[in-house]
Design a protein around this motif. Sequence first.
Motif, short mmCIF file in Angstrom:
data_model
loop_
_atom_site.label_atom_id
_atom_site.label_comp_id
_atom_site.label_asym_id
_atom_site.label_seq_id
_atom_site.Cartn_x
_atom_site.Cartn_y
_atom_site.Cartn_z
N ILE A 1 0.82 -1.21 0.00
CA ILE A 1 0.00 0.00 0.00
C ILE A 1 0.86 1.26 0.00
N GLN A 2 2.09 1.17 0.52
CA GLN A 2 2.96 2.34 0.42
C GLN A 2 3.25 2.65 -1.04
N GLU A 3 3.40 1.61 -1.85
CA GLU A 3 3.67 1.80 -3.27
C GLU A 3 2.47 2.40 -4.01
N MET A 4 1.30 2.42 -3.35
CA MET A 4 0.12 3.07 -3.90
C MET A 4 0.09 4.55 -3.54
N GLY A 5 1.09 5.00 -2.76
CA GLY A 5 1.16 6.40 -2.37
C GLY A 5 0.51 6.72 -1.04
N VAL A 6 0.17 5.68 -0.28
CA VAL A 6 -0.49 5.88 1.01
C VAL A 6 0.53 6.28 2.08
N GLN A 7 0.18 7.27 2.89
CA GLN A 7 1.00 7.65 4.04
C GLN A 7 0.57 6.80 5.23
N ILE A 8 1.55 6.13 5.88
CA ILE A 8 1.22 5.08 6.84
C ILE A 8 1.86 5.33 8.20
N GLY A 9 1.02 5.47 9.21
CA GLY A 9 1.46 5.44 10.60
C GLY A 9 1.01 4.13 11.21
N ILE A 10 1.83 3.57 12.10
CA ILE A 10 1.55 2.24 12.66
C ILE A 10 1.71 2.26 14.17
N VAL A 11 0.80 1.60 14.86
CA VAL A 11 0.94 1.31 16.29
C VAL A 11 0.79 -0.19 16.48
N ILE A 12 1.72 -0.80 17.20
CA ILE A 12 1.68 -2.25 17.48
C ILE A 12 1.51 -2.46 18.97
N GLU B 1 4.92 12.75 5.07
CA GLU B 1 4.86 13.44 3.78
C GLU B 1 6.13 13.25 2.96
N ALA B 2 7.22 12.87 3.65
CA ALA B 2 8.47 12.58 2.94
C ALA B 2 8.55 11.12 2.49
N GLY B 3 7.50 10.36 2.75
CA GLY B 3 7.45 8.98 2.26
C GLY B 3 7.91 7.92 3.23
N TYR B 4 8.11 8.29 4.49
CA TYR B 4 8.49 7.31 5.50
C TYR B 4 7.26 6.66 6.12
N GLY C 1 12.89 -2.97 1.73
CA GLY C 1 13.16 -1.76 0.96
C GLY C 1 12.24 -0.60 1.27
N VAL C 2 11.58 -0.65 2.44
CA VAL C 2 10.66 0.41 2.83
C VAL C 2 11.33 1.31 3.86
N LYS C 3 11.52 2.59 3.54
CA LYS C 3 12.13 3.48 4.50
C LYS C 3 11.13 3.80 5.61
N ALA D 1 -3.16 -12.75 3.96
CA ALA D 1 -2.28 -12.02 3.04
C ALA D 1 -3.09 -11.30 1.96
N GLY D 2 -2.74 -10.04 1.73
CA GLY D 2 -3.39 -9.26 0.69
C GLY D 2 -4.58 -8.45 1.16
N ASN D 3 -5.04 -8.68 2.41
CA ASN D 3 -6.24 -8.00 2.87
C ASN D 3 -6.04 -6.49 3.04
N LEU D 4 -4.85 -6.09 3.44
CA LEU D 4 -4.62 -4.66 3.62
C LEU D 4 -4.80 -3.92 2.30
N LYS D 5 -4.28 -4.46 1.24
CA LYS D 5 -4.45 -3.84 -0.08
C LYS D 5 -5.92 -3.88 -0.51
#
Length: 244
Positions: A39-50, A122-125, A94-96, A218-222
Motif C-alpha cells: 500500500i505504500q507503493e500506492m502512495g499511502v502515508q502510513i502510521g503504525i501502532v503495534i 509526507e516525505a514517504g516514511y 526496501g521500505v524506509k 495475506a493481501g487484505n490490507l491492499k
Amino acid sequence: MARFKRILLKLSGESLMGNQGYGIDAQRLNDYASQIKEIQEMGVQIGIVIGGGNIFRGLSGATKGFDRVKGDQMGMCATVINSLALSSALAAAGVKNKVLTAIRMEPIGEYYSKWKAIEALEAGYVCIFSAGTGCPYFTTDTGSSLRGIEIEADVMLKGTRVDGIYTADPEKDASAVKYDSITYDEIIAKGLKVMDLTAVTMCNENHLPIYVFNMDKAGNLKRVMTGEEIGTLVHSRTDSPNIR
C-alpha cells in the motif's frame, strides 16, 4: 487509486506470535511488512501502532502482583521491541521507515511529536509509533486513537485475526452475525469489545472512523485500500457510513 491518503494502522501484538504462542514469528512479521509495502507503493502515508501482548501486557501483569505503573511501563517496552522488529522487516523489504517513541530512548527511536511525524509521512516514511501514549493506565488502542487523531489520519485500520465486528465472538458463537457498519454509540450500548472505552470515545468525539478487518490473511490490507468491503466500518452517528 487508494481509498485513503493517510492511515493509522493498528496491529495486534498477539498476532505477531503466529502459531508460536509467544514472541515474534518471522513469517508473520515478513507478511505484515509485505502488505505494508504494497500500500505504500500506492502512495499511502502510513502510521503504525503495534501492541505488546505477545511479550507482556501490563494489566494482566497487575493481576499477578506487578505494580500497575511498572507493569504498564514494561508493556510500553514490549511495544518498542515489536516496533523495532517491524522496522527491521520493512527496511529489509526496501521500505524506509522511522520508529518514534512516546518516551525518550534515543538512539533506539526518535522522540515523538505530531509535526515530526507528519513531516516524515509526507516525505514517504512509514512511521511506527511505539511506547503507547508514554503514560500508564492507557492501552495501545488509546495510543492508536491518539496518534491517528494527531496525525490527521483519514481512518484507523484495525488489523485483527477476525474479519470484522460481530454480534458475539465468532470464535465462540457460530450464530454470531457480522456488522458491515456500526456507530460508536451502538458499540457502547451493545457492550461490544472492539476497543477500550477511552479509545472509542476519543475516536467518536474526533470523528475518526475505524475499519476492522483480518490482517492475518495475506493481501487484505491492499483489498481494504482498493475499496473491497471485507471488514466492518465504525463511525460517528453524525458521519456518513460511506467513507470511500
